[in-house]
Design a protein around this motif. Structure first.
Motif, PDB file in Angstrom:
ATOM      1  N   VAL A 158       0.865  -1.177   0.000  1.00 41.61           N
ATOM      2  CA  VAL A 158       0.000   0.000   0.000  1.00 41.61           C
ATOM      3  C   VAL A 158       0.902   1.228   0.000  1.00 41.61           C
ATOM      4  CG1 VAL A 158      -1.680   1.323   1.316  1.00 41.61           C
ATOM      5  CG2 VAL A 158      -1.861  -1.165   1.200  1.00 41.61           C
TER       6      VAL A 158
ATOM      7  N   HIS B 296       1.232   5.609  -0.290  1.00 43.77           N
ATOM      8  CA  HIS B 296       0.600   6.926  -0.234  1.00 43.77           C
ATOM      9  C   HIS B 296       1.357   7.848  -1.169  1.00 43.77           C
ATOM     10  CE1 HIS B 296      -2.038   6.229   3.296  1.00 43.77           C
ATOM     11  NE2 HIS B 296      -1.180   5.254   3.497  1.00 43.77           N
ATOM     12  N   PRO B 297       0.708   8.864  -1.713  1.00 45.76           N
ATOM     13  CA  PRO B 297       1.418   9.771  -2.612  1.00 45.76           C
ATOM     14  C   PRO B 297       2.671  10.311  -1.936  1.00 45.76           C
ATOM     15  CG  PRO B 297      -0.913  10.215  -2.709  1.00 45.76           C
ATOM     16  CD  PRO B 297      -0.723   9.194  -1.640  1.00 45.76           C
TER      17      PRO B 297
ATOM     18  N   GLN C 165       5.329   8.508  -1.414  1.00 49.14           N
ATOM     19  CA  GLN C 165       6.143   7.399  -0.922  1.00 49.14           C
ATOM     20  C   GLN C 165       6.943   6.754  -2.050  1.00 49.14           C
ATOM     21  OE1 GLN C 165       3.605   4.640   1.115  1.00 49.14           O
ATOM     22  NE2 GLN C 165       4.217   5.439   3.106  1.00 49.14           N
TER      23      GLN C 165
ATOM     24  N   SER D 237      -8.151   1.491  -3.661  1.00 47.38           N
ATOM     25  CA  SER D 237      -7.779   2.458  -2.635  1.00 47.38           C
ATOM     26  C   SER D 237      -8.079   1.854  -1.270  1.00 47.38           C
ATOM     27  CB  SER D 237      -8.599   3.727  -2.858  1.00 47.38           C
ATOM     28  OG  SER D 237      -8.780   4.394  -1.643  1.00 47.38           O
ATOM     29  N   ASP D 238      -7.266   2.174  -0.258  1.00 46.61           N
ATOM     30  CA  ASP D 238      -7.529   1.608   1.067  1.00 46.61           C
ATOM     31  C   ASP D 238      -8.470   2.493   1.877  1.00 46.61           C
ATOM     32  OD1 ASP D 238      -5.960   3.700   1.771  1.00 46.61           O
ATOM     33  OD2 ASP D 238      -4.606   2.565   3.069  1.00 46.61           O
TER      34      ASP D 238
ATOM     35  N   LYS E  50      -7.950   5.321   3.075  1.00 46.50           N
ATOM     36  CA  LYS E  50      -7.265   6.239   3.974  1.00 46.50           C
ATOM     37  C   LYS E  50      -6.194   7.014   3.209  1.00 46.50           C
ATOM     38  CE  LYS E  50      -7.197   2.623   6.846  1.00 46.50           C
ATOM     39  NZ  LYS E  50      -6.444   1.702   7.661  1.00 46.50           N
ATOM     40  N   GLY E  51      -6.420   7.238   1.936  1.00 47.84           N
ATOM     41  CA  GLY E  51      -5.473   8.010   1.151  1.00 47.84           C
ATOM     42  C   GLY E  51      -4.395   7.170   0.497  1.00 47.84           C
ATOM     43  N   GLY E  52      -4.356   5.869   0.791  1.00 48.14           N
ATOM     44  CA  GLY E  52      -3.351   5.007   0.173  1.00 48.14           C
ATOM     45  C   GLY E  52      -3.970   4.144  -0.907  1.00 48.14           C
TER      46      GLY E  52
END
Lengths: 301, 852
Positions: free
Chosen positions: B523, B525-526, B528, B604-605, B607-609
């Motif tokens: 997973v 996030h932007p 990363q 998408s999870d 939570k933003g990921g």
């Protein structure tokens, strides 16, 4: 027109098939097809020797082998004959079988009277397509410039085209954009029910309760709330609500026959006399409480 | 009108095919020249009519004529024009029309360019082609009419499966069909020769270019299909041993064998019966592929809408084509005299070796593909015959082939000089050994097999180079001389070298990508960064609602860098198509022609990921380069002057005495047959196979869908249970309640989205007089009550299975699942997933009627 095309196709095919029978070429002469291959094989052996790919003794063996084939091929030369009677028999058979068979099989599967319907033409002439296009156009316009009245109209257009999911979506937009009246809520509820194959799902129930809270006499909401009761097996409650609606309806109300049929069916299921059930108006507080207990609804297609 | 003209042309084509199959054949048997001459114009007319029908079908798709059912089911006005056209063969009916169109195209090619063929042979070849066309046209018209109309016309279409809206898919089926159908030419030549009773070196030369053309097309088609699967399906692989992939691999293996045995037949007049047999088998395997994909006998990701009625038709066709030709083969083959003899170590010997191993590989793949059918029908234990089986059995068959392949071209005909050949390979052998050692040193002992395969591939490549260098005298003669000889070298030699080198390169790609693929599932996030195989992959951002022509997409932007410098920007997407609203992911690939960096965007999870699947696929591009090189080799060989020998010049004046053309009458040689019983073996095997297919098809018709999730509980008594009630007014459920009436037990739950979808249809079950009971699976009774209150209760009894024990005993994978149980409490049918009106109508109700 279409018959002319069919006739042209059949005659073209017949002309091609009959040509060699009616106008045979000169009698074929003995032509030695095999020998051509073997001579070219011999030539290849010579080339290979010349370029040094194979040794001379291997080449000799290869030559002997190919020459043996050449000899046996020479013995098999054959020239076919041509017989006038045979030609006429074949031509006659083809002339009868091809058109007749095609006609019989085509009539079994084809639909020659049905005109083609290219989309470009239907855009200008077919009301159903024109309505669909107008609907799509309105949907795009509304996305750019949302209006409650516009969405009411869009919902009605979707419903007319039996796209109930689209209709429900449009009515939902309409109520959220200020079309807060009992008709809009009932339209929404009804669209959701129809989109769900007739099941009064929680969202629909919520819409009907909204409708009733604005106008406690709204007939459609009362009918569907009764139906919701019937669908979970509460036939008596359903009949009570419907009899209440029946009592308030005018003699010539268009929904009366449907209502009577549903009452009869519910009573038959529950094995009771509908007249023994006193009319009761839907209990909005109880319904609101029931809705609050229901799990969050999934969007459904 | 266009649609009707298309249908009329198809029907007319059927009757032209009938004439084409009958008249020239009788003409050839009776020596009637004018009847034989009908073959050519018939083949042309057949092509014209099928082309007209195909054109009409394309036209109704392009103009979106929704009065044609096929257009409604597979198109939509929003679809880009390209996919309106390619959508024509993206469905069963249209793909059959394309199939027949290509068949007619080959017939046309024989009519136009077959001037070098003896008239009788050409008449018979075209006649056999006509028979095949007749069978398929009848199949199309009777079971799969692409021009079926509807009135009133639909307002719009349902769209096309998004997976099919892709250039790779759009263009690989035509090439596959060019290959499959192309082998019908070899088949027709084989049957014509068997009827005539004459198979000789000349015949082998005539049949070779057609086989080569089909082989090139099939190779390209398989490579394109595998490429498509690689870059659209997003699983990081390119070959899954799926039944449909196997269906294309089997004819390829048999066709490759045919190509090589035809050389022996041409050069040495030997291996003739075997070549004929391979020609029959190759085309039969193509037909078998068609049957498997369209009959519902096997299920697969590629399967078209399957239908037992169509399956029966193709099975009959397969039985006629293959059965009749094998019988003919059994009758005629004993009479085919062998030509030149040869020593085991010789070019012929090497080619025979190649044939034996290729044929065994084809048989192995066939067995593996059909095994699930056998085990399913005979209720054997399930053994997984998926990738592990093929990976364990096919490579060991290919390895010796590669070993001999490098030496084969160096051997001379008849009696080869093994010592001399090995001596010439003294360059290839050390290179291969060094490769093996280098791979072992770099990758370690656990990659021993990869090292062996790399070594084999290098051995083949070096051996091929040695052969070419030896032929032009490189290093032996002055360079200019060698170049001069290189220019003079026949193109067929170049073709062979290119094809063998291409195989070597593809093998390096297969071995490398199989062993050294690395992947990461994580997973992100932007902002990363993840690292894989030396690349640093940063997720730059995710854009929602990016509009495409007929979809909206979530698009990620990845920036891949290596050692600090940016290498590539990748954009994998998750698309949602408008019509039908189906999801599809597209892959972001960066290739440097040695390895691929391959990114897939997941869910998408919340939570933003987002879930991200990263692959590093080393050497995959080489597989496709290798395949292209093989096709190129085939094409170069095809352009060799030797295959363009013209017709013999007419020798006017020399009238030969008329002789019956069928020089060998078709009399059944009983005595010979008894002595040559081995020729009957294929017929026997085929009869068993067909019998089995019939049985299987019958089962499929009865509603037993094979190859799905194991049906361990079918025909076993339902497990014991005693469940408390869920609804106040309704009873609970005990296993004793199941006795005495046919009952459908439906496992549902308030948390299950699919249950909501199937719910409105459940009332159809009780309406058909089947008792419907529910088991509330792993659910809180209060939730279930609310759910049933909201949706309506269709059940006559509902039991609560709070902890899922009863579900476990039934073998429930997840809700919804339904079990049909007979009067004695025995499970007769299991549905995994939501019930649909079709399943209820076509499977449950008929079965319940039978059980009553």
């Amino acid at each position: 027109m279409i018959w002319l095309v069919f006739a042209l196709l059949v005659s073209g095919v017949l002309a091609a098939l009959l040509y060699p029978l009616l106008k045979p070429g000169p009698a074929p002469t003995a032509a030695d097809f095999d020998a051509v291959v073997y001579r070219s094989q011999l030539a290849e052996v010579e080339q290979d020797v010349e370029r040094g790919y194979i040794s001379p003794d291997l080449a000799d063996a290869a030559r002997t082998e190919i020459q043996r084939r050449l000899l046996s091929a020479d013995r098999q030369i054959a020239a076919p004959s041509s017989n006038r009677r045979a030609r006429i028999v074949a031509a006659a058979t083809i002339t009868v079988v091809v058109p007749l068979g095609t006609w019989l099989l085509y009539s079994a599967h084809g639909d020659p009277g049905l005109p083609g319907q290219p989309y470009a033409y239907r855009l200008k002439h077919d009301p159903a397509v024109m309505a669909a296009v107008a609907t799509a156009k309105l949907a795009v316009e509304l996305r750019a410039q949302p209006s409650g009245i516009g969405y009411m109209q869009l919902g009605a257009m979707y419903a007319a085209a039996r796209d109930y999911a689209g209709a429900a979506d449009a009515f939902e937009h309409a109520v959220s954009l200020g079309q807060e009246n009992s008709t809009a809520w009932s339209d929404l509820g009804e669209a959701i029910v129809l989109a769900n194959g007739g099941a009064v799902v929680p969202q629909a129930l919520k819409a009907f309760v909204h409708s009733l809270s604005l106008d406690h006499l709204e007939p459609r909401a009362r009918f569907y709330i009764g139906l919701a009761q019937a669908q979970i097996g509460n036939d008596r409650q359903a009949v009570a609500i419907w009899r209440d609606l029946e009592r308030d309806s005018l003699m010539n109300a268009p929904w009366l026959p449907l209502l009577e049929r549903e009452i009869g069916a519910a009573a038959a299921r529950g094995k009771f006399d509908p007249r023994s059930v006193p009319p009761v108006a839907p209990d909005l507080n109880a319904l609101n409480a029931a809705i609050a207990r229901m799990p969050a609804a999934q969007p459904s297609q | 009108m266009t649609a009707e003209i298309g249908l009329f042309a198809l029907v007319l084509a059927l009757f032209v095919a009938a004439i084409q199959s009958a008249v020239p054949l009788i003409g050839a048997a009776r020596g009637e020249a004018s009847w034989m001459a009908v073959a050519r114009p018939a083949a042309m007319a057949l092509f014209a009519m099928v082309a007209l029908a195909f054109g009409a079908l394309v036209w109704v798709h392009v103009t979106s004529d929704f009065s044609v059912v096929n257009v409604v089911e597979n198109s939509h006005t929003d679809k880009p024009l390209l996919y309106k056209i390619t959508g024509v063969w993206g469905n069963h009916e249209g793909s059959m029309v394309l199939w027949t169109f290509i068949l007619a195209l080959y017939g046309l090619a024989v009519a136009l360019f077959g001037g070098n063929l003896p008239p009788a042979l050409r008449a018979r070849v075209l006649s056999v082609q006509g028979m095949i066309a007749f069978g398929f046209l009848l199949f199309i018209i009777e079971t799969s009419n692409p021009f079926l109309r509807m009135d009133p016309a639909s307002v719009n279409g349902y769209g096309l499966n998004p997976l099919l809206q892709d250039p790779g898919l759009a263009f690989h089926p035509p090439f596959l069909y060019l290959g499959y159908v192309g082998f019908s030419m070899a088949f027709s030549f084989a049957i014509a020769a068997l009827i005539e009773g004459k198979v000789d070196a000349a015949w082998a030369r005539w049949v070779r270019p057609w086989t080569l053309a089909a082989w090139c097309a099939l190779t390209l088609g398989i490579a394109m299909g595998s490429w498509w699967s690689y870059y659209t399906l997003g699983w990081g692989g390119y070959w899954a041993w799926d039944p449909v992939e196997n269906a294309s691999l089997m004819p390829w293996l048999a066709g490759t064998a045919l190509l090589h045995s035809a050389i022996v037949a041409e050069k040495r007049d030997s291996l003739k019966a075997w070549t004929i047999f391979l020609a029959i088998v190759t085309f039969s395997l193509s037909l078998l592929g068609t049957f498997l994909v369209r009959s519902g006998v096997l299920t697969s990701v590629h399967a078209f809408a399957t239908d037992p009625a169509r399956g029966s038709f193709i099975l009959i066709l397969l039985g006629l084509v293959t059965g009749a030709s094998l019988v003919l083969f059994a009758l005629r083959a004993p009479a085919l005299q062998g030509g030149g003899v040869f020593a085991p170590v010789s070019r012929e010997g090497a080619l025979l070796f190649n044939n034996v191993f290729l044929a065994t590989a084809a048989a192995t793949v066939l067995l593996g593909t059909l095994y699930p059918l056998f085990s399913d029908a005979l209720h054997l234990d399930k053994i997984s015959v998926a990738a592990p089986y093929f990976n364990a059995t096919v490579p060991p068959l290919i390895a010796p082939l590669i070993l001999v392949m490098a030496a084969g071209p160096l051997l001379s005909w008849k009696r080869g000089d093994l010592k001399g050949a090995l001596e010439r390979l003294k360059f290839a052998a050390p290179v291969a050994l060094v490769t093996i050692i280098a791979v072992l040193l770099l990758a370690g002992w656990h990659d021993a097999w990869t090292a062996v395969w790399m070594g084999l591939a290098v051995w083949l490549f070096a051996g091929t180079f040695t052969d070419w260098a030896g032929r032009i005298g490189l290093f032996r003669t002055p360079f200019a001389d060698a170049m001069h000889r290189a220019r003079k070298l026949p193109r067929s030699i170049y073709g062979m070298s290119l094809a063998h080198a291409g195989l070597a390169i593809a093998l390096i790609g297969i071995a490398g990508s199989t062993s050294w693929q690395s992947e990461k599932l994580l997973v992100m996030h932007p902002g990363q960064t993840a690292s894989i195989a030396g690349y640093d992959v940063r997720l730059d951002g995710i854009a929602d609602n990016v509009r495409g022509p007929n979809y909206s997409a979530t698009r990620a932007t990845f920036v891949a860098s290596r050692g600090g410098s940016i290498v590539a920007t990748l954009h994998p997407e998750r698309r949602l198509y408008d019509n039908p609203p189906e999801p599809k992911s597209t892959v972001g690939i960066h290739t440097n022609f040695v390895s691929d960096l391959y990114t897939v965007l997941g869910e998408s999870d919340g939570k933003g990921g987002v879930a991200v699947h990263l692959f590093h696929n080393p050497l995959v591009p080489w597989i496709f380069f290798g395949a292209v090189l093989m096709v190129l080799g085939g094409a170069v060989s095809l352009s060799d002057r030797r295959y363009r020998i013209g017709a013999p010049a007419r020798k006017p004046g020399i009238e030969a005495p008329p002789v019956l053309v069928a020089s060998v009458p078709l009399v059944i040689p009983w005595r010979k047959l008894l002595r040559a019983w081995q020729y009957l073996l294929p017929v026997a095997v085929f009869v068993v196979l067909i019998g089995f297919f019939v049985f299987r098809l019958h089962q499929a018709g009865e509603g037993e869908t094979p190859n799905l999730v194991p049906s361990v509980m079918i025909d076993k008594p339902a497990p014991h249970f005693d469940l408390p009630p869920v609804l106040a007014g309704l009873p609970g459920l005990r296993s004793e309640d199941l006795k005495g009436r046919v009952t459908l037990v439906n496992f549902f739950a308030s948390w299950c989205a699919a249950c909501r979808i199937e719910h409105p249809y459940l009332s159809q079950v009780s309406a058909a007089g089947i008792r419907l009971v529910g088991v509330d699976y792993k659910d809180k009774p209060v939730d279930a009550r609310a759910w049933l209150g909201a949706l309506g209760n269709p059940y006559q009894a509902v039991g609560g299975d709070r902890n899922g024990t009863t579900g476990f005993n039934f073998g429930v994978y997840g809700a919804p699942e339904s079990y049909l149980i007979d009067k004695n409490g025995v499970i007769r049918f299991k549905q995994i997933g939501a019930l649909t009106p079709e399943i209820i109508r076509n499977q449950i109700i008929p079965l319940a009627e039978k059980l009553k």
